[in-house]
Design a protein around this motif. Structure first.
Motif, short mmCIF file in Angstrom:
data_model
loop_
_atom_site.label_atom_id
_atom_site.label_comp_id
_atom_site.label_asym_id
_atom_site.label_seq_id
_atom_site.Cartn_x
_atom_site.Cartn_y
_atom_site.Cartn_z
N ASP A 113 0.83 -1.21 0.00
CA ASP A 113 0.00 0.00 0.00
C ASP A 113 0.86 1.25 0.00
OD1 ASP A 113 -2.34 -1.35 -0.03
OD2 ASP A 113 -2.67 -1.28 2.14
N ILE A 114 1.88 1.26 0.85
CA ILE A 114 2.72 2.45 0.99
C ILE A 114 3.49 2.70 -0.30
CG2 ILE A 114 4.79 3.30 2.14
CD1 ILE A 114 3.63 2.09 4.72
N LEU A 115 3.99 1.62 -0.90
CA LEU A 115 4.75 1.78 -2.14
C LEU A 115 3.86 2.37 -3.23
CD1 LEU A 115 7.48 1.30 -3.39
CD2 LEU A 115 6.78 -0.99 -4.03
N LEU A 116 2.61 1.88 -3.30
CA LEU A 116 1.68 2.41 -4.31
C LEU A 116 1.43 3.90 -4.08
CD1 LEU A 116 -0.85 -0.53 -4.49
CD2 LEU A 116 0.70 0.18 -6.29
N THR A 117 1.23 4.28 -2.80
CA THR A 117 1.00 5.69 -2.50
C THR A 117 2.22 6.52 -2.88
OG1 THR A 117 -0.34 4.98 -0.63
CG2 THR A 117 0.28 7.29 -0.69
N LEU A 118 3.40 6.00 -2.54
CA LEU A 118 4.62 6.74 -2.85
C LEU A 118 4.80 6.94 -4.35
CD1 LEU A 118 7.36 5.38 -0.42
CD2 LEU A 118 6.52 7.71 -0.61
N LYS A 119 4.39 5.95 -5.12
CA LYS A 119 4.54 6.07 -6.57
C LYS A 119 3.36 6.81 -7.19
CE LYS A 119 7.54 5.20 -8.17
NZ LYS A 119 8.66 6.15 -8.03
N GLY A 120 2.42 7.24 -6.36
CA GLY A 120 1.28 8.01 -6.88
C GLY A 120 0.35 7.17 -7.73
N ILE A 121 0.30 5.87 -7.47
CA ILE A 121 -0.58 5.00 -8.25
C ILE A 121 -1.96 4.94 -7.57
CG2 ILE A 121 -0.94 2.62 -9.05
CD1 ILE A 121 2.14 2.37 -9.08
N ASP A 122 -2.98 4.99 -8.37
CA ASP A 122 -4.36 4.96 -7.88
C ASP A 122 -4.56 3.75 -6.97
OD1 ASP A 122 -7.15 4.63 -7.64
OD2 ASP A 122 -7.41 5.85 -9.44
N ASP A 123 -5.22 3.96 -5.83
CA ASP A 123 -5.33 2.86 -4.87
C ASP A 123 -6.26 1.75 -5.34
OD1 ASP A 123 -7.54 4.53 -4.47
OD2 ASP A 123 -7.88 3.61 -2.51
N LYS A 124 -7.06 2.03 -6.38
CA LYS A 124 -7.88 0.94 -6.91
C LYS A 124 -7.00 -0.09 -7.63
CE LYS A 124 -11.01 4.00 -5.90
NZ LYS A 124 -10.57 5.33 -5.46
N VAL A 125 -5.90 0.37 -8.21
CA VAL A 125 -4.93 -0.57 -8.78
C VAL A 125 -4.39 -1.45 -7.67
CG1 VAL A 125 -2.75 -0.76 -10.01
CG2 VAL A 125 -4.30 1.11 -10.55
N GLY A 126 -4.18 -0.83 -6.51
CA GLY A 126 -3.69 -1.57 -5.35
C GLY A 126 -4.65 -2.66 -4.92
N LEU A 127 -5.95 -2.34 -4.93
CA LEU A 127 -6.96 -3.33 -4.55
C LEU A 127 -6.89 -4.53 -5.50
CD1 LEU A 127 -10.08 -1.16 -3.65
CD2 LEU A 127 -8.59 -2.42 -2.11
N GLY A 128 -6.77 -4.23 -6.79
CA GLY A 128 -6.67 -5.30 -7.78
C GLY A 128 -5.47 -6.18 -7.53
N LEU A 129 -4.33 -5.52 -7.28
CA LEU A 129 -3.10 -6.27 -7.02
C LEU A 129 -3.23 -7.15 -5.78
CD1 LEU A 129 -0.15 -3.84 -7.70
CD2 LEU A 129 -0.47 -6.13 -8.60
N LYS A 130 -3.86 -6.58 -4.74
CA LYS A 130 -4.03 -7.33 -3.49
C LYS A 130 -4.80 -8.62 -3.77
CE LYS A 130 -4.61 -4.08 -0.06
NZ LYS A 130 -5.41 -3.40 0.96
N GLY A 131 -5.85 -8.49 -4.58
CA GLY A 131 -6.64 -9.67 -4.93
C GLY A 131 -5.79 -10.73 -5.58
N ILE A 132 -4.95 -10.30 -6.53
CA ILE A 132 -4.09 -11.25 -7.24
C ILE A 132 -3.13 -11.93 -6.27
CG2 ILE A 132 -2.27 -11.44 -8.98
CD1 ILE A 132 -3.69 -9.13 -10.46
N VAL A 133 -2.56 -11.12 -5.36
CA VAL A 133 -1.61 -11.67 -4.39
C VAL A 133 -2.29 -12.74 -3.52
CG1 VAL A 133 -0.30 -11.13 -2.30
CG2 VAL A 133 -0.11 -9.67 -4.31
N ILE A 134 -3.53 -12.46 -3.08
CA ILE A 134 -4.25 -13.42 -2.23
C ILE A 134 -4.51 -14.72 -2.99
CG2 ILE A 134 -6.43 -13.86 -1.03
CD1 ILE A 134 -6.47 -10.80 -0.45
N LEU A 135 -4.96 -14.58 -4.23
CA LEU A 135 -5.21 -15.77 -5.05
C LEU A 135 -3.95 -16.62 -5.16
CD1 LEU A 135 -7.36 -14.93 -8.19
CD2 LEU A 135 -7.84 -16.51 -6.33
N LEU A 136 -2.85 -15.94 -5.47
CA LEU A 136 -1.58 -16.65 -5.64
C LEU A 136 -1.19 -17.36 -4.35
CD1 LEU A 136 0.81 -14.32 -7.63
CD2 LEU A 136 0.30 -16.72 -8.07
N ALA A 137 -1.37 -16.65 -3.22
CA ALA A 137 -0.96 -17.21 -1.94
C ALA A 137 -1.75 -18.47 -1.63
CB ALA A 137 -1.16 -16.18 -0.84
N VAL A 138 -3.07 -18.41 -1.84
CA VAL A 138 -3.89 -19.58 -1.54
C VAL A 138 -3.56 -20.72 -2.49
CG1 VAL A 138 -6.25 -20.46 -1.41
CG2 VAL A 138 -5.73 -18.18 -0.58
#
Lengths: 316, 329
Positions: free
Chosen positions: A276-301
């Motif tokens: 989250d912090i890295l995305l904020t620092l790079k000025g990337i929209d946090d909705k992109v972050g939500l999408g990425l989080k979903g992918i990370v969770i899928l991968l982890a499971v």
């Protein structure tokens, strides 16, 4: 190859975090590794991290607790109300920790006695507790706490007070899980409930214990949360249960139960906070972050389920 | 093999995460490193938005982006982050943004719990400009926002005129704990209190949501209590009430809303379905202008900027649409 998989599964959180930190080093240089950002990460991870430690116990038993967000909001409002009426902080703390453990324990007991799925029982608790927090505060925020929470807002030996709570919770949880009979029984229950029962374990009692510890951690998180916001909000912490579950899963626990660790869950929470912090620092929209989080969770499971025997799913 | 592929995906997604914005980043990097006289690093202004979901805030954001592209991109570098209405998330966002050493922080606080975080920023020497919502205490540079009490008052006066000083008004309320709700009710009651023949029924908290207001209006119509007008604390609820009344084929009521930020509302007013709305002005562009002027050092800001409202009725609907091209769809 199987051995490699084992290591990846076991340390997937750490591997992910390492990759993320390398990426961060390339992208932000020293900013990400500054003292100021360390404080920032710790502040951010304190609440989801503490929730993840508690959630680890529940997930280890093969269960899940969807009520922690609502429970956090209710306890947050109670802490705020008690602080406003100038109750000593230590008494307030004891009360909400007790109440958290009690509410968690009730969840665990209902699951054990009724044999309903944890998902359903805690979903019901999530709805009811949210209603309770609005009733408790008569629909309004609780503010005007003054200096009541100041002791918890200090920096102690270079780390925020909340970070110490989190670290101590992780340490205690690790000891309980690995060095006590109760801890071993939690793993056993998640591995196979039927086998645990045959082995003479009182599975209901173990389950109540695991959910009560989770509730206790919600109490801790509520104290940290209140220290941060300095008010009580009945509508607070919506969706925090999912953040906690995500941290546990990314940290290498299996939702089937029996596999996971408190330290892993902490790493998972740190991974998510750093993303989250890295995305904020790079000025990337946090909705992109939500999408990425979903992918990370899928991968982890997916990684966790690789090579696992389907028959491990407990039959109840 | 499958596992290797998976690992590749993990690393790949990390790379995507990394490479998402390198172009933008390397541009600023080279600007900082290449210390030739021509390449000057633009002063950074950051904006922590409470949420970017509701229609009013969408207009707020769109107007700022528009103004930035047109006028301000030569003066400042601008970045916005949204907190999805979670105060602790906004605290983290602000703490993270501070790592980038901005010259000014624009912030629309989720709620007053942001006070301490903002005080820390203010004490570190970064000017803090509050947009729309305030925090208690003195530690901010300026506040820019509309005046909900005044808006409520004007809505009350309009309603009284429309009803010729006589009738019953159903007030559909916004979120109970929120300041705008209290202020919009307070101003309205103040104005109406001068007309003893107008009765106001305090309706339910419909959370500023169209769907809730519609359900509430439906059950209110069922109850059979007579009323002549609806005053909703925002346009979304006014629309919800209108749909319920239309579907029940009840006689026409005077319906007044607040916000004036959606094209849909203005079109409905033009078509005579709603009677009026009052613009709740967005503070974004003025905030950005103030921030630029502070950065350039040629302005000592006032403490408080109150933005005026504007009534929208069938008469001026077309003009309003032309003057406000960024209204939400």
């Amino acid at each position: 190859m199987a051995r490699a998989l084992f290591w990846v599964q076991r340390y997937q959180g750490l591997i992910g975090l390492a990759i993320l930190l390398i990426v961060a080093a390339f992208l932000t240089g020293s900013t990400f590794f500054s003292h100021q950002n360390l404080q920032n990460v710790l502040n951010r991870v304190a609440v989801p991290g503490t929730l993840a430690v508690g959630m680890t116990f529940v997930i280890l038993t093969g269960g899940i607790d969807l009520s922690v967000g609502s429970m956090l909001a209710l306890l947050n409002c109670i802490v705020a109300t008690w602080c406003r009426s100038e109750t000593p902080l230590i008494l307030t703390a004891c009360y909400v920790l007790f109440l958290g453990a009690l509410l968690g324990g009730i969840n665990g007991a209902i699951i054990g006695w009724t044999k309903m799925q944890p998902f359903v029982v805690t979903l019901a608790a999530m709805v009811s507790l949210r209603g309770a927090s609005f009733l408790y505060t008569h629909n309004s925020n609780v503010s005007g706490l003054g200096d009541a929470m100041t002791p918890m807002q200090q920096v102690v030996y270079g780390l925020p007070f909340s970070a110490w709570i989190l670290l101590i919770a992780v340490m205690l949880a690790t000891v309980v899980l690995n060095k006590t009979v109760f801890g071993r029984n939690v793993f056993a229950l998640g591995g196979s409930e039927a086998a645990s029962r045959i082995a003479g374990i009182n599975t209901n009692r173990i389950r109540i214990g695991a959910y009560a510890i989770n509730g206790f951690c919600v109490g801790l998180a509520a104290l940290i949360f209140t220290a941060r916001t300095n008010n009580g909000q009945p509508g607070a912490a919506v969706g925090y249960e999912l953040d906690a579950i995500a941290a546990v899963v990314v940290g290498g626990a299996s939702l089937l139960g029996g596999v996971g660790s408190a330290l892993g869950s902490l790493v998972g929470a740190v991974f998510i906070a750093c993303t989250d912090i890295l995305l904020t620092l790079k000025g990337i929209d946090d909705k992109v972050g939500l999408g990425l989080k979903g992918i990370v969770i899928l991968l982890a499971v997916y990684l966790q389920n690789l090579g696992r025997d389907r028959s491990q799913i407990r039959s109840g | 093999m499958k596992r290797l592929a998976l690992l590749a995906i993990v690393i790949g997604s990390a790379a995507v995460l990394g490479c998402n914005k390198p172009a933008d980043n390397s541009a600023t990097d080279s600007a900082t490193k290449g210390n030739t006289a021509s390449s000057v690093e633009m002063p950074l202004v950051v904006f922590a938005q409470a949420n970017s979901q509701d229609p009013w805030r969408q207009v707020f954001d769109a107007e700022m982006r528009d103004a930035y592209d047109k006028d301000f991109s030569k003066r400042i570098k601008f970045e916005e982050q949204d907190a999805q209405d979670d105060p602790t998330k906004q605290m983290s966002v602000i703490e993270t943004l501070m790592l980038k050493k901005p010259k000014v922080l624009l912030v629309s606080p989720v709620d007053e719990s942001l006070e301490q975080t903002l005080a820390k920023v203010y004490d570190s020497g970064v000017p803090v400009i509050l947009l729309d919502r305030g925090v208690p205490g003195e530690k901010f540079t300026a506040y820019i926002g509309g005046d909900n009490v005044e808006i409520g008052r004007q809505a009350g006066e309009f309603m009284a005129k429309k009803l010729n000083g006589k009738g019953t008004v159903l007030m559909i309320q916004g979120t109970a704990a929120a300041d705008p709700t209290k202020h919009r009710a307070q101003g309205f009651m103040e104005a109406i209190s001068k007309f003893p023949d107008i009765k106001v029924i305090s309706g339910d908290d419909c959370g500023y949501q169209r769907q809730k207001a519609r359900s509430y209006m439906e059950s209110f119509l069922q109850s059979g209590k007579p009323f002549d007008a609806v005053y909703a604390h925002n346009d979304e609820m006014a629309i919800g009430a209108y749909f319920a009344i239309e579907a029940a084929q009840a006689p026409k009521k005077v319906i007044v809303g607040i916000d004036g930020c959606q094209k849909e509302v203005v079109e409905m007013i033009k078509a005579g379905k709603l009677d009026a709305t009052f613009k709740y002005p967005t503070p974004g562009v003025i905030g950005m202008d103030l921030a630029s002027q502070i950065v350039e050092g040629n302005k000592t800001p006032q403490r408080k900027y109150v933005l005026p409202t504007e009534i929208v009725t069938a008469e001026n609907a077309d003009k309003y649409l032309a003057e406000n091209p960024n209204l939400a769809k």
